[in-house]
Scaffold this active site. Structure first.
Site, PDB file in Angstrom:
ATOM      1  N   ASP A  10      -1.916  -0.738   6.075  1.00 24.90           N
ATOM      2  CA  ASP A  10      -2.232  -0.094   7.351  1.00 24.90           C
ATOM      3  C   ASP A  10      -3.724   0.171   7.551  1.00 24.90           C
ATOM      4  O   ASP A  10      -4.164   0.353   8.676  1.00 24.90           O
ATOM      5  CB  ASP A  10      -1.495   1.239   7.467  1.00 24.90           C
ATOM      6  CG  ASP A  10      -2.096   2.310   6.569  1.00 24.90           C
ATOM      7  OD1 ASP A  10      -2.523   3.363   7.071  1.00 24.90           O
ATOM      8  OD2 ASP A  10      -2.160   2.096   5.339  1.00 24.90           O
ATOM      9  N   ASP A  68      -0.258   5.083   1.010  1.00 18.26           N
ATOM     10  CA  ASP A  68      -0.476   6.066   2.078  1.00 18.26           C
ATOM     11  C   ASP A  68      -0.549   5.391   3.438  1.00 18.26           C
ATOM     12  O   ASP A  68      -1.333   4.465   3.647  1.00 18.26           O
ATOM     13  CB  ASP A  68      -1.744   6.869   1.794  1.00 18.26           C
ATOM     14  CG  ASP A  68      -1.615   7.678   0.507  1.00 18.26           C
ATOM     15  OD1 ASP A  68      -0.856   8.653   0.515  1.00 18.26           O
ATOM     16  OD2 ASP A  68      -2.251   7.302  -0.497  1.00 18.26           O
ATOM     17  N   ASP A  82       0.850  -1.187   0.000  1.00 16.88           N
ATOM     18  CA  ASP A  82       0.000   0.000   0.000  1.00 16.88           C
ATOM     19  C   ASP A  82       0.890   1.244   0.000  1.00 16.88           C
ATOM     20  O   ASP A  82       2.080   1.182   0.339  1.00 16.88           O
ATOM     21  CB  ASP A  82      -0.889  -0.046   1.245  1.00 16.88           C
ATOM     22  CG  ASP A  82      -1.644   1.241   1.476  1.00 16.88           C
ATOM     23  OD1 ASP A  82      -2.355   1.686   0.555  1.00 16.88           O
ATOM     24  OD2 ASP A  82      -1.517   1.812   2.579  1.00 16.88           O
ATOM     25  N   GLY A 127      -5.369   2.583  -3.421  1.00 17.49           N
ATOM     26  CA  GLY A 127      -6.661   3.127  -3.794  1.00 17.49           C
ATOM     27  C   GLY A 127      -6.536   4.254  -4.802  1.00 17.49           C
ATOM     28  O   GLY A 127      -7.525   4.666  -5.406  1.00 17.49           O
ATOM     29  N   LYS A 151      -8.455  -5.229  -3.049  1.00 16.58           N
ATOM     30  CA  LYS A 151      -7.012  -5.394  -3.234  1.00 16.58           C
ATOM     31  C   LYS A 151      -6.638  -6.876  -3.161  1.00 16.58           C
ATOM     32  O   LYS A 151      -5.763  -7.345  -3.886  1.00 16.58           O
ATOM     33  CB  LYS A 151      -6.242  -4.610  -2.168  1.00 16.58           C
ATOM     34  CG  LYS A 151      -6.254  -3.107  -2.357  1.00 16.58           C
ATOM     35  CD  LYS A 151      -5.319  -2.429  -1.358  1.00 16.58           C
ATOM     36  CE  LYS A 151      -5.269  -0.931  -1.544  1.00 16.58           C
ATOM     37  NZ  LYS A 151      -4.299  -0.285  -0.635  1.00 16.58           N
TER      38      LYS A 151
END
Length: 269
Positions: free
Chosen positions: A219, A10, A8, A43, A196
């Site tokens: 996260d 962010d 991921d 995303g 995902k």
């Protein structure tokens, strides 16, 4: 031996200052040198990922990126789309009517831009356009082409207000769409088969990589499906509780080079 790492962005790959540190870059290059595939799974739209892909040299032959929370998987070298699962114009109309019902601002994407039907453009829509470096357009729903492919719709608001919006969404919509809160001010709405986790699974199968050979690092709630899918799910030190509960390994936070620490412990040593 692990053969694929999905990461991921962010709260994971970059720190809170939106920086990609040298420690993380070096760890990813060392993993690549060992023959491990490294895939960004985010995303964000592709426009919000390109600079990171270039900096990490993840745009070589047989390398891929997962965007829009799994709605699109594409080659980073040729931009060839490997898989794409989008919402339809009819979905957009239904979700726009829902946004009015629950009193939430909204925006949505096609492959190149972000659009909002709200004349008073929300600050989080502007933020999304800026951070992803994609053009922002105001369009009424009637002005949207009926053949537009829409990877995702987002409801947006202040965190305390957004939670009330989420609570007000009828179960019929929860059953019809995949919904995931990717940030305190973002609720993402996608085709029900999009996640995902599904995207990482499809890519692993394409590359003939077994589930137990996959690491997924994240996260937030939108990372849960891939952390659950992975042979080794990794929770950032700053991850939400559901990620930590699902993970097999907890690393340091994104402000402490947690991605580098995980790669060093699980792949390089």
């Amino acid at each position: 031996m692990y053969k694929l790492i999905a990461i991921d962005i962010d709260g994971t790959l970059i720190n809170d200052r939106k920086e990609l540190t040298n420690e993380v870059i070096d760890a990813i290059q060392s993993a690549k040198a060992k023959g491990v595939k490294v895939v960004i799974s985010t995303g964000r739209p592709i426009g919000g990922v390109l600079s990171l892909i270039e900096e990490l040299k993840l745009n070589e032959e047989d390398e891929y990126v997962i965007t829009y929370n799994g709605a699109v998987v594409q080659s980073t070298l040729t931009n060839e789309v490997i898989s794409e699962v989008s919402l339809t114009y009819q979905d957009l109309k239904e979700l726009y009517e829902l946004s009015i019902q629950v009193q939430s601002p909204m925006h949505f994407f096609d492959s190149e831009s972000i659009y909002t039907p709200n004349k008073d453009i929300n600050k989080y829509t502007v933020h999304e356009s800026h951070i992803n470096q994609v053009p922002l357009h105001y369009r009424t729903i009637d002005e949207i082409p009926e053949d537009m492919l829409i990877p995702k719709v987002m409801f947006i608001d202040e965190p305390e207000r957004l939670q009330k919006v989420i609570d007000a969404i009828p179960n019929s919509f929860r059953e019809k769409y995949a919904m995931v809160q990717s940030a305190p001010f973002f609720l993402e709405i996608l085709h029900p088969s999009v996640s995902k986790g599904n995207a990482v699974k499809q890519l692993a199968e394409k590359l003939s990589i077994k589930r137990e050979e996959v690491i997924c690092i994240g996260d937030g709630e939108n990372d849960l499906s891939m952390v659950e899918y992975a042979g080794c799910g990794v929770a950032m030190g700053n991850a939400v509780s559901s990620i930590k509960e699902a993970a097999q390994f907890e690393t340091l936070s994104n402000n402490e080079n947690g991605v580098a620490y995980a790669i060093e412990k699980l792949v390089l040593n």
